[in-house]
Design a protein around this motif. Structure first.
Motif, PDB file in Angstrom:
ATOM      1  N   PRO A   1       0.823  -1.231   0.000  1.00 40.72           N
ATOM      2  CA  PRO A   1       0.000   0.000   0.000  1.00 40.72           C
ATOM      3  C   PRO A   1       0.847   1.266   0.000  1.00 40.72           C
ATOM      4  O   PRO A   1       0.392   2.317  -0.447  1.00 40.72           O
ATOM      5  N   ASN A   2       2.058   1.140   0.487  1.00 38.79           N
ATOM      6  CA  ASN A   2       2.939   2.315   0.494  1.00 38.79           C
ATOM      7  C   ASN A   2       4.196   2.108  -0.348  1.00 38.79           C
ATOM      8  O   ASN A   2       5.140   2.893  -0.261  1.00 38.79           O
ATOM      9  N   ILE A   3       4.208   1.029  -1.095  1.00 41.25           N
ATOM     10  CA  ILE A   3       5.308   0.841  -2.062  1.00 41.25           C
ATOM     11  C   ILE A   3       4.658   0.523  -3.400  1.00 41.25           C
ATOM     12  O   ILE A   3       4.334  -0.627  -3.723  1.00 41.25           O
ATOM     13  N   TRP A   4       4.469   1.583  -4.137  1.00 39.76           N
ATOM     14  CA  TRP A   4       3.783   1.456  -5.422  1.00 39.76           C
ATOM     15  C   TRP A   4       4.356   2.503  -6.387  1.00 39.76           C
ATOM     16  O   TRP A   4       5.187   3.325  -6.001  1.00 39.76           O
ATOM     17  N   GLY A   5       3.892   2.444  -7.622  1.00 38.72           N
ATOM     18  CA  GLY A   5       4.363   3.418  -8.621  1.00 38.72           C
ATOM     19  C   GLY A   5       5.081   2.712  -9.754  1.00 38.72           C
ATOM     20  O   GLY A   5       6.306   2.689  -9.800  1.00 38.72           O
ATOM     21  N   LEU A   6       4.280   2.095 -10.636  1.00 40.65           N
ATOM     22  CA  LEU A   6       4.876   1.413 -11.795  1.00 40.65           C
ATOM     23  C   LEU A   6       4.991   2.416 -12.934  1.00 40.65           C
ATOM     24  O   LEU A   6       3.976   2.888 -13.467  1.00 40.65           O
ATOM     25  N   THR A   7       6.198   2.715 -13.239  1.00 39.66           N
ATOM     26  CA  THR A   7       6.452   3.695 -14.291  1.00 39.66           C
ATOM     27  C   THR A   7       7.755   3.331 -14.988  1.00 39.66           C
ATOM     28  O   THR A   7       8.524   2.522 -14.466  1.00 39.66           O
ATOM     29  N   ALA A   8       7.984   3.896 -16.164  1.00 37.13           N
ATOM     30  CA  ALA A   8       9.208   3.574 -16.912  1.00 37.13           C
ATOM     31  C   ALA A   8      10.413   3.913 -16.041  1.00 37.13           C
ATOM     32  O   ALA A   8      10.512   5.023 -15.530  1.00 37.13           O
ATOM     33  N   SER A   9      11.287   2.959 -15.882  1.00 38.48           N
ATOM     34  CA  SER A   9      12.457   3.192 -15.018  1.00 38.48           C
ATOM     35  C   SER A   9      13.522   2.147 -15.301  1.00 38.48           C
ATOM     36  O   SER A   9      13.316   1.230 -16.103  1.00 38.48           O
ATOM     37  N   LEU A  10      14.626   2.298 -14.603  1.00 38.45           N
ATOM     38  CA  LEU A  10      15.643   1.255 -14.650  1.00 38.45           C
ATOM     39  C   LEU A  10      15.096   0.032 -13.928  1.00 38.45           C
ATOM     40  O   LEU A  10      14.220   0.162 -13.074  1.00 38.45           O
ATOM     41  N   GLY A  11      15.624  -1.118 -14.295  1.00 37.05           N
ATOM     42  CA  GLY A  11      15.195  -2.351 -13.642  1.00 37.05           C
ATOM     43  C   GLY A  11      16.328  -3.351 -13.663  1.00 37.05           C
ATOM     44  O   GLY A  11      17.404  -3.066 -14.210  1.00 37.05           O
ATOM     45  N   PRO A  12      16.111  -4.533 -13.093  1.00 32.99           N
ATOM     46  CA  PRO A  12      17.185  -5.531 -13.066  1.00 32.99           C
ATOM     47  C   PRO A  12      17.688  -5.889 -14.470  1.00 32.99           C
ATOM     48  O   PRO A  12      18.843  -6.269 -14.641  1.00 32.99           O
ATOM     49  N   SER A  13      16.831  -5.749 -15.481  1.00 36.16           N
ATOM     50  CA  SER A  13      17.252  -6.069 -16.854  1.00 36.16           C
ATOM     51  C   SER A  13      17.405  -4.819 -17.714  1.00 36.16           C
ATOM     52  O   SER A  13      17.279  -4.883 -18.931  1.00 36.16           O
ATOM     53  N   GLY A  14      17.629  -3.713 -17.085  1.00 35.49           N
ATOM     54  CA  GLY A  14      17.803  -2.466 -17.844  1.00 35.49           C
ATOM     55  C   GLY A  14      16.547  -1.625 -17.823  1.00 35.49           C
ATOM     56  O   GLY A  14      15.599  -1.910 -17.075  1.00 35.49           O
ATOM     57  N   TYR A  15      16.548  -0.602 -18.651  1.00 40.94           N
ATOM     58  CA  TYR A  15      15.421   0.338 -18.667  1.00 40.94           C
ATOM     59  C   TYR A  15      14.187  -0.335 -19.276  1.00 40.94           C
ATOM     60  O   TYR A  15      14.263  -0.948 -20.335  1.00 40.94           O
ATOM     61  N   ARG A  16      13.080  -0.234 -18.587  1.00 43.07           N
ATOM     62  CA  ARG A  16      11.849  -0.854 -19.061  1.00 43.07           C
ATOM     63  C   ARG A  16      10.675   0.120 -18.901  1.00 43.07           C
ATOM     64  O   ARG A  16      10.668   0.941 -17.989  1.00 43.07           O
ATOM     65  N   GLY A  17       9.701  -0.063 -19.790  1.00 42.49           N
ATOM     66  CA  GLY A  17       8.493   0.769 -19.691  1.00 42.49           C
ATOM     67  C   GLY A  17       7.491   0.124 -18.760  1.00 42.49           C
ATOM     68  O   GLY A  17       6.400  -0.303 -19.191  1.00 42.49           O
ATOM     69  N   TYR A  18       7.856   0.034 -17.475  1.00 44.54           N
ATOM     70  CA  TYR A  18       6.953  -0.613 -16.516  1.00 44.54           C
ATOM     71  C   TYR A  18       5.630   0.150 -16.437  1.00 44.54           C
ATOM     72  O   TYR A  18       5.595   1.377 -16.592  1.00 44.54           O
ATOM     73  N   GLY A  19       4.571  -0.594 -16.153  1.00 47.18           N
ATOM     74  CA  GLY A  19       3.267   0.047 -16.035  1.00 47.18           C
ATOM     75  C   GLY A  19       2.253  -0.867 -15.384  1.00 47.18           C
ATOM     76  O   GLY A  19       2.518  -2.052 -15.158  1.00 47.18           O
ATOM     77  N   ALA A  20       1.107  -0.268 -15.095  1.00 52.12           N
ATOM     78  CA  ALA A  20       0.037  -1.029 -14.433  1.00 52.12           C
ATOM     79  C   ALA A  20      -1.172  -1.105 -15.353  1.00 52.12           C
ATOM     80  O   ALA A  20      -1.142  -0.580 -16.473  1.00 52.12           O
ATOM     81  N   LYS A  21      -2.212  -1.708 -14.855  1.00 53.38           N
ATOM     82  CA  LYS A  21      -3.468  -1.702 -15.609  1.00 53.38           C
ATOM     83  C   LYS A  21      -4.258  -0.450 -15.228  1.00 53.38           C
ATOM     84  O   LYS A  21      -4.102   0.005 -14.096  1.00 53.38           O
ATOM     85  N   PRO A  22      -5.032   0.117 -16.088  1.00 54.30           N
ATOM     86  CA  PRO A  22      -5.238  -0.307 -17.468  1.00 54.30           C
ATOM     87  C   PRO A  22      -4.000  -0.045 -18.319  1.00 54.30           C
ATOM     88  O   PRO A  22      -3.314   0.954 -18.116  1.00 54.30           O
ATOM     89  N   GLY A  23      -3.747  -0.957 -19.260  1.00 54.90           N
ATOM     90  CA  GLY A  23      -2.556  -0.860 -20.105  1.00 54.90           C
ATOM     91  C   GLY A  23      -1.842  -2.195 -20.153  1.00 54.90           C
ATOM     92  O   GLY A  23      -2.321  -3.186 -19.599  1.00 54.90           O
ATOM     93  N   HIS A  24      -0.690  -2.199 -20.810  1.00 61.92           N
ATOM     94  CA  HIS A  24       0.041  -3.466 -20.974  1.00 61.92           C
ATOM     95  C   HIS A  24       0.525  -4.038 -19.642  1.00 61.92           C
ATOM     96  O   HIS A  24       0.735  -5.223 -19.520  1.00 61.92           O
ATOM     97  N   SER A  25       0.723  -3.204 -18.703  1.00 57.33           N
ATOM     98  CA  SER A  25       1.144  -3.597 -17.336  1.00 57.33           C
ATOM     99  C   SER A  25       2.354  -4.534 -17.318  1.00 57.33           C
ATOM    100  O   SER A  25       2.308  -5.621 -16.777  1.00 57.33           O
ATOM    101  N   ILE A  26       3.439  -4.053 -17.923  1.00 52.23           N
ATOM    102  CA  ILE A  26       4.695  -4.806 -17.829  1.00 52.23           C
ATOM    103  C   ILE A  26       5.271  -4.530 -16.443  1.00 52.23           C
ATOM    104  O   ILE A  26       5.464  -3.364 -16.078  1.00 52.23           O
ATOM    105  N   HIS A  27       5.505  -5.553 -15.684  1.00 55.38           N
ATOM    106  CA  HIS A  27       6.095  -5.326 -14.350  1.00 55.38           C
ATOM    107  C   HIS A  27       6.787  -6.588 -13.868  1.00 55.38           C
ATOM    108  O   HIS A  27       6.444  -7.695 -14.277  1.00 55.38           O
ATOM    109  N   ASP A  28       7.779  -6.390 -13.018  1.00 56.39           N
ATOM    110  CA  ASP A  28       8.540  -7.536 -12.506  1.00 56.39           C
ATOM    111  C   ASP A  28       8.888  -7.347 -11.038  1.00 56.39           C
ATOM    112  O   ASP A  28       9.829  -7.924 -10.533  1.00 56.39           O
TER     113      ASP A  28
END
Lengths: 425, 242
Positions: free
Chosen positions: A296-323
């Motif tokens: 509840p207090n750790i959220w915010g899926l947005t394009a950023s760096l990640g373990p595999s490099g820069y990714r367009g992370y996102g939530a629903k509605p949308g493609h919701s790529i997240h890891d």
């Protein structure tokens, strides 16, 4: 008696009718504790330090990230120009030094940075201002830079800064990248104009705003209503969404444009971003059984760096790529939309992970507890949107100056105020 | 008829003088070349080495990966990759990536930028040396001209005085000797003429006493007087105060 009831009903109706509009227009002003205020000021000041220190003082170019050897990004420069003006206003830097730095940056873009029809390459060499690798001429990043430039022009009104900023804006040939009333995402000398267009809701609202408002090479006002506005629902939150579901797409344009009072054929984009932020948070909460990082207090899926490099992370509605990767600036960039939720999230991350996630320029770009990963880097664009939104939340300073700009006023007039169809052609 | 030949067979007519001038020009050019070469060498080396260091390579790979990842994250449609070579690069530059060619271009540009001020310094240096050198030659030439002009006007006291570092010292000495010699002979001619005039005067006196011979001697004496007057007029042109 009937008449009295009629009058009472009318008064009641009148009093509740403006409510939805009013609630969308007003900035959510939840009462902050003193420690929350101090935390916000510290975060804002630390972010300001990035834009002041991670720049080449000889040409004013600002680094894309805190990584050693990182190139400059024009979007970071746009955020940085605004950040430096905020710094001057807040007294974190001497007014004259801020002016000189801003002017130097603008002159570098005018005289040294290569451009194509006024558009700039996405990444630039920190020393020379030349194109880095085979990066593209980017329409959205040019717009983000110009937003910063025009803001600086308004802040240093009547000075050389305003002249150079306006000249940079005036030389952009927006129709060059247009096709079917839509703006292409970019161009490369090796390949030509990209076949991808800003054809649906995204961070490109500011791009269309600047292109429509241009005094020299404007695009048609009907472009504003050409891009798709797809509606979807996640939980209780219904919104016009961006296909990636990345939170930053709901934030960037709002960093400069005050959408609170703008009614776009019944759509209030400010309210839409509130819904998007809440949906993003709910998505993370819903996924916490799969990813330990989320909560509840750790959220915010947005394009950023990640373990595999820069990714367009996102939530629903949308493609919701997240890891399981969380970018603190997902919550931070939404501070003007959801101040209480965003500040709670930032403080929680700060208190829980401390120095692992908070460095000298504020939060690192991302971390992933599930993969025991965190970056040491900060990205200029993530820092920038957070700083501008904190300032908008605190004083509305960026909105106040930017909305005074006559070209932005022209866009507002053409796309929001005017009912005359002739004006819009 | 054989044509007179003016071809110089001996190129070192005045070896010391010619070697001295050649040395000055040579040293100037050597300094200029050394500075240019040092600027090129150290600047290119200082720029090239860090650019191709492991750290820089790592940074470049990171940057390239970052940019690629951003492009992939943003642009769904693939971007066609085609490479065109710059006509200003040699064929061997095909071995380099666009970035590396950009780096090389940038280094060359920066070196040029640093070299340009040096070129002005060197130009100034060469111009200064040239002025200094030509002054040592042009000064004496000027003196020669002025001296000869006065000499033509009959000034027998004129002499060429050069500064110790000037060229053509020997030539000046020879000319001065020639003028002195001429001046000495002119003085002697004037003295001799005076003596002839005195003798003529005596002859004229004596002839007056001899009435019979008067008419026969008077004519040549008068004639002689005219020659002496003409000769005196001619020698009077040369002014000699000593």
């Amino acid at each position: 008696m009937v008449c009295f009831f009629k009058k009472a009903a009318l008064i009641f109706l009148l009093s509740i009718l403006p409510l939805p509009l009013f609630s969308a227009n007003a900035l959510p002003q939840e009462r902050l504790s003193e420690s929350d205020k101090k935390f916000l000021i510290k975060l804002e000041k630390d972010i300001f330090d990035y834009f002041w220190k991670e720049a080449n003082p000889r040409n004013g170019l600002i680094k894309d990230s805190s990584r050693v050897g990182a190139p400059s990004s024009i979007a970071a420069c746009g955020f940085g120009l605004t950040a430096i003006c905020i710094g001057a206003e807040r007294g974190w830097v001497d007014h004259d030094r801020a002016y000189n730095r801003v002017l130097k940056t603008l002159i570098t873009f005018r005289d040294k940075v290569p451009n194509e029809h006024g558009f700039f390459y996405h990444f630039l060499d920190m020393r020379t201002g030349k194109r880095v690798w085979e990066c593209e001429i980017s329409s959205i990043d040019t717009a983000l830079f110009l937003a910063g430039a025009l803001f600086a022009g308004e802040y240093f009104k009547g000075t050389e800064v305003e002249k150079v900023a306006t000249a940079l804006y005036r030389r952009v040939d927006w129709p060059w990248l247009m096709k079917n009333n839509l703006i292409s995402m970019g161009w490369k000398p090796e390949t030509g104009i990209f076949p991808s267009y800003w054809d649906s809701y995204s961070e490109a609202m500011i791009l269309y705003a600047l292109a429509i408002g241009s005094p020299t090479y404007p695009i048609k006002a009907k472009s504003w209503s050409t891009w798709k506005r797809s509606v979807a629902k996640y939980g209780d939150y219904e919104l016009i969404y961006c296909s990636t579901g990345s939170l930053f797409t709901y934030q960037y344009s709002h960093a400069w444009i005050d959408f609170r009072k703008l009614d776009d054929q019944g759509i209030n984009w400010f309210k839409n971003s509130i819904e998007a932020t809440k949906a993003n948070r709910k998505f993370c909460i819903d996924q916490q059984n799969h990813y330990r990082t989320y909560g509840p207090n750790i959220w915010g899926l947005t394009a950023s760096l990640g373990p595999s490099g820069y990714r367009g992370y996102g939530a629903k509605p949308g493609h919701s790529i997240h890891d399981g990767t969380i970018c603190p600036y997902g919550a931070g960039g939404s501070i003007a939309f959801t101040p209480k939720l965003s500040i709670s999230a930032l403080r929680h991350m700060y208190n829980r992970y401390g120095n692992k996630v908070y460095k000298k320029y504020g939060f690192i770009d991302a971390f992933n507890v599930d993969k025991k990963w965190h970056t040491e880097e900060c990205l200029g664009i993530s820092l920038g949107v957070t700083m501008l939104m904190i300032e908008n939340y605190r004083s509305k300073m960026v909105w106040k100056y930017f909305m005074k700009n006559r070209y932005i006023k022209k866009w507002v007039f053409l796309c929001f105020d005017s009912k005359d169809e002739d004006d819009k052609r | 008829m054989d044509k007179p030949s003016f071809r110089r067979r001996q190129y070192l007519i005045k070896p010391v003088f010619q070697l001295k001038i050649s040395s000055i020009i040579g040293i100037t050019l050597l300094i200029a070349t050394f500075i240019t070469a040092a600027t090129l060498y150290f600047n290119i080396l200082n720029s090239v080495l860090p650019e191709f260091s492991t750290d820089k390579l790592k940074m470049r790979i990171n940057t390239a990966a970052d940019i690629r990842q951003r492009q992939v994250a943003r642009y769904s449609a693939g971007i066609r990759e085609e490479r065109e070579f710059d006509m200003f690069f040699p064929e061997t530059a095909k071995m380099l990536s666009d970035y590396e060619r950009g780096v090389v271009m940038e280094i060359l540009y920066e070196v040029n930028q640093k070299l340009v001020p040096w070129i002005f310094v060197l130009l100034g240096l060469i111009i200064s040396f040239s002025i200094f050198l030509t002054h040592r030659i042009a000064g004496p030439v000027y003196r020669f001209e002025e001296t000869m002009k006065r000499f033509i006007k009959g000034d027998m006291d004129v002499r060429i005085h050069l500064r110790w570092a000037d060229e053509f010292q020997r030539l000046a000495k020879l000319i001065n000797e020639a003028i002195s010699s001429f001046s000495q002979r002119e003085k002697m001619a004037k003295d001799l003429l005076k003596k002839i005039a005195d003798v003529n005067q005596n002859l004229k006196k004596n002839a007056a006493q001899l009435s019979s011979a008067t008419e026969k001697i008077k004519g040549p004496i008068t004639q002689n007087e005219q020659y002496i007057a003409e000769m005196a007029k001619l020698l009077d042109f040369y002014k000699n105060t000593k």
